[in-house]
Design a protein around this motif. Sequence first.
Motif, PDB file in Angstrom:
ATOM      1  N   LYS A 172     -50.083  33.091  32.698  1.00  0.00           N
ATOM      2  CA  LYS A 172     -50.875  33.944  33.583  1.00  0.00           C
ATOM      3  C   LYS A 172     -49.965  34.814  34.457  1.00  0.00           C
ATOM      4  O   LYS A 172     -48.881  34.410  34.831  1.00  0.00           O
ATOM      5  CB  LYS A 172     -51.777  33.094  34.482  1.00  0.00           C
ATOM      6  CG  LYS A 172     -52.799  32.255  33.726  1.00  0.00           C
ATOM      7  CD  LYS A 172     -53.645  31.440  34.690  1.00  0.00           C
ATOM      8  CE  LYS A 172     -54.688  30.604  33.949  1.00  0.00           C
ATOM      9  NZ  LYS A 172     -55.503  29.786  34.889  1.00  0.00           N
ATOM     10  N   HIS A 173     -50.466  36.014  34.765  1.00  0.00           N
ATOM     11  CA  HIS A 173     -49.794  36.939  35.695  1.00  0.00           C
ATOM     12  C   HIS A 173     -48.381  37.283  35.242  1.00  0.00           C
ATOM     13  O   HIS A 173     -47.460  37.385  36.045  1.00  0.00           O
ATOM     14  CB  HIS A 173     -49.784  36.353  37.105  1.00  0.00           C
ATOM     15  CG  HIS A 173     -51.118  35.903  37.589  1.00  0.00           C
ATOM     16  ND1 HIS A 173     -52.144  36.773  37.841  1.00  0.00           N
ATOM     17  CD2 HIS A 173     -51.613  34.646  37.819  1.00  0.00           C
ATOM     18  CE1 HIS A 173     -53.220  36.090  38.245  1.00  0.00           C
ATOM     19  NE2 HIS A 173     -52.923  34.807  38.225  1.00  0.00           N
ATOM     20  N   VAL A 174     -48.217  37.455  33.944  1.00  0.00           N
ATOM     21  CA  VAL A 174     -46.913  37.791  33.358  1.00  0.00           C
ATOM     22  C   VAL A 174     -46.815  39.305  33.214  1.00  0.00           C
ATOM     23  O   VAL A 174     -47.809  39.981  32.918  1.00  0.00           O
ATOM     24  CB  VAL A 174     -46.734  37.102  31.994  1.00  0.00           C
ATOM     25  CG1 VAL A 174     -45.437  37.532  31.326  1.00  0.00           C
ATOM     26  CG2 VAL A 174     -46.760  35.591  32.162  1.00  0.00           C
ATOM     27  N   LEU A 175     -45.619  39.842  33.400  1.00  0.00           N
ATOM     28  CA  LEU A 175     -45.352  41.261  33.179  1.00  0.00           C
ATOM     29  C   LEU A 175     -44.386  41.395  32.004  1.00  0.00           C
ATOM     30  O   LEU A 175     -43.282  40.856  32.044  1.00  0.00           O
ATOM     31  CB  LEU A 175     -44.749  41.896  34.435  1.00  0.00           C
ATOM     32  CG  LEU A 175     -44.314  43.366  34.302  1.00  0.00           C
ATOM     33  CD1 LEU A 175     -45.495  44.246  33.919  1.00  0.00           C
ATOM     34  CD2 LEU A 175     -43.682  43.851  35.608  1.00  0.00           C
ATOM     35  N   ILE A 176     -44.824  42.101  30.964  1.00  0.00           N
ATOM     36  CA  ILE A 176     -44.000  42.300  29.764  1.00  0.00           C
ATOM     37  C   ILE A 176     -43.678  43.775  29.647  1.00  0.00           C
ATOM     38  O   ILE A 176     -44.570  44.610  29.460  1.00  0.00           O
ATOM     39  CB  ILE A 176     -44.729  41.796  28.507  1.00  0.00           C
ATOM     40  CG1 ILE A 176     -45.168  40.329  28.689  1.00  0.00           C
ATOM     41  CG2 ILE A 176     -43.835  41.918  27.287  1.00  0.00           C
ATOM     42  CD1 ILE A 176     -45.937  39.775  27.521  1.00  0.00           C
ATOM     43  N   GLY A 177     -42.390  44.111  29.758  1.00  0.00           N
ATOM     44  CA  GLY A 177     -41.951  45.492  29.777  1.00  0.00           C
ATOM     45  C   GLY A 177     -42.079  46.190  28.438  1.00  0.00           C
ATOM     46  O   GLY A 177     -42.233  45.568  27.381  1.00  0.00           O
ATOM     47  N   ALA A 178     -41.996  47.509  28.490  1.00  0.00           N
ATOM     48  CA  ALA A 178     -42.167  48.336  27.296  1.00  0.00           C
ATOM     49  C   ALA A 178     -41.113  47.999  26.245  1.00  0.00           C
ATOM     50  O   ALA A 178     -39.944  47.796  26.554  1.00  0.00           O
ATOM     51  CB  ALA A 178     -42.072  49.810  27.678  1.00  0.00           C
ATOM     52  N   GLY A 179     -41.559  47.939  24.989  1.00  0.00           N
ATOM     53  CA  GLY A 179     -40.645  47.713  23.878  1.00  0.00           C
ATOM     54  C   GLY A 179     -40.176  46.291  23.700  1.00  0.00           C
ATOM     55  O   GLY A 179     -39.316  46.027  22.852  1.00  0.00           O
ATOM     56  N   ALA A 231     -43.885  35.061  34.931  1.00  0.00           N
ATOM     57  CA  ALA A 231     -42.589  35.484  34.406  1.00  0.00           C
ATOM     58  C   ALA A 231     -42.557  37.006  34.298  1.00  0.00           C
ATOM     59  O   ALA A 231     -43.591  37.671  34.208  1.00  0.00           O
ATOM     60  CB  ALA A 231     -42.325  34.847  33.047  1.00  0.00           C
ATOM     61  N   LYS A 232     -41.344  37.546  34.307  1.00  0.00           N
ATOM     62  CA  LYS A 232     -41.142  38.993  34.168  1.00  0.00           C
ATOM     63  C   LYS A 232     -40.115  39.221  33.066  1.00  0.00           C
ATOM     64  O   LYS A 232     -38.994  38.728  33.144  1.00  0.00           O
ATOM     65  CB  LYS A 232     -40.658  39.596  35.483  1.00  0.00           C
ATOM     66  CG  LYS A 232     -40.453  41.108  35.436  1.00  0.00           C
ATOM     67  CD  LYS A 232     -39.769  41.627  36.693  1.00  0.00           C
ATOM     68  CE  LYS A 232     -40.633  41.474  37.924  1.00  0.00           C
ATOM     69  NZ  LYS A 232     -40.012  42.138  39.100  1.00  0.00           N
TER      70      LYS A 232
END
Length: 628
Positions: A318-325, A338-339
């Motif tokens: 939950k509340h995870v940020l997954i960057g582009a690519g 997690a980031k």
Amino acid sequence: MKVSDRIRKSFGSGLNMSHSKKSSSSSSSSSVGTNDGTTITNGLPQNDEIASNDELFLRLRSEAAMVVQKEPILTMLLSKVGLLDNNNLPPEAMIASCTDSNEPAKSFEEIIARIVSHHLSSCSGGTENICPKFLRHLLEESFRNNELEMGHTMSEAARRDALAILRRDPACETLLEAVLFMKGFHSLVIHRAARRAWKPVAAKELLVADENKSNNANKNMEQAKVMADSDSDSSGDKGISVAGKRFVALLLQSQASSAFGVDIHPAASIGAGVMIDHASGVVIGETATVGDGTTILHGVTLGGTGKDHGDRHPKIGKHVLIGAGTKILGNITVGDRAKIGCGSVVLRPIPSGATAVGAPAKIIGFIPRGERPGSSVDMKLEGVEPLLGKRESSDTVTTTDSSGSIAAEAMQEKKEDQDDVAEGDTEESTSNEEEDANDKEASVGEEDDNITDFGTSPKCRWVKVSSHDDGLCPFSGLFRDVTSSIKNSSISHKELRALLIQEGCTEGECVEVFFELLHCTPASSKERECGCIPLDIFSKCLPEIAKEKTKLDEDTILALVKGDLRALGMSKKASRRFKSMFNMLDKHSISTLPIIASFGCLSDLGKSEREKMSTHLDTTTYAEGIAI
């Protein structure tokens, strides 16, 4: 009369209405009559079928009414999706009704069904592979379906998805923009409908031919006809049933992939409040899960690592940020909050509250407690607590002392550290050779795996632990070399991982436990720089962390803290590689909590007595006053 004046007349004077609740006696409310006798108040048809207390529905209708005043060219689109009253539109804005009615929508869900079906049909490149009317009714039926996905109905999830875009995307200024133009939102709506139509087991039973294909052909055709008639009868006035339509689910996936550039398998599980920003190039595999409040940027892949069947895709918290690519591959876990940095390749589990970047991804620090990267959508690394803590540079200090005494001490300390490292490396090498020899010997004598060191039957037998330092581990290459002094007073990542895997923990659980224990270790300590857990931190923090992060029972956790081989019940073969660690833990538990050795188990004491004993400074004196 101007077009804008006619639109304003048809919707009344409430175009700038507030979304807050108003009293019935409010003088700002105005009403006008329509051709069909329906009264319009504040721009909304007022009858029993309208969800007049639905804030999101009211907001969409209000924003649509304001838009057509300034940009009449959008009248056709807004009318098609049910956001305008077609009966009161000016002749210049009237549209031809092709296959669907343009009556005003009566709920938020109906608006979303119309918008998504319209976009999917219009983006098919001029070739309609799916009937727009069928698609709309399919989506409406899916919204009425009470099946839960990650604990949420489709209606609840769609509402939270739309609000997530409005709150997180700085380019989105209105709710109407979020539901009308954001293809990430449209893709999620299509996926949620496809998931509720995904019934692969029932379809396979019907469609997979038996060995005697010719003999069973007629039987299969009859069964198909019965199921088709059943679906037709069950739909009735409620719309088109979505149960058991496996190929319908695959068609929806295929069409969404072609139209929006987002490929989500119907069987994937996605929570509510999820934003897929820009959305192009996003791939989510069959057994993948995505938790609530997660933000996924464009070009992200949640995929497998080969052609193996079964559970093979990532599990995102939950509340995870997954960057582009970013590419996250395999049946691995990414913990809550997690980031993952842009362009990362994640091949091993990432613990909760961690920041990971690179290819392969390496953990560089801790997310501040309470922060939710999926909601903040901040890809900068500011505020991240370094994994190894704050390092103090002795070189700067030594050059400021003219006497040279500090410099001499620093050089001597550095030399001692180098000697310790060399000695530690030798011990580590010797230890590894001994472990390999022991494992080889143990593999020959299988009888050692059927008995403990105490002559009893083992509770757990030897488990093979693969090497973790393969370059793909998120901690690989990050820590300093372990000195002999630290080795004799702490537990390394390698030792902790082997111990937890022996007790049945997964790789994800091992990473979670080690990461939390490392965070509890003082930032300025040498143990943290070496990736080791001091024994006092291990004894104090492991019980709570292991209880939260693993499935181990309390007795097993307590035995691990004490280094109690008898309580763990390991076979000779299994315990051989942990002898030195357990001796160290046993000595530490005796020196810090001598009462444990007397009572055998803390569970024998009352809860309040255990808590007092654990926090009491002089446990030897305090033990005399405890009544058993």
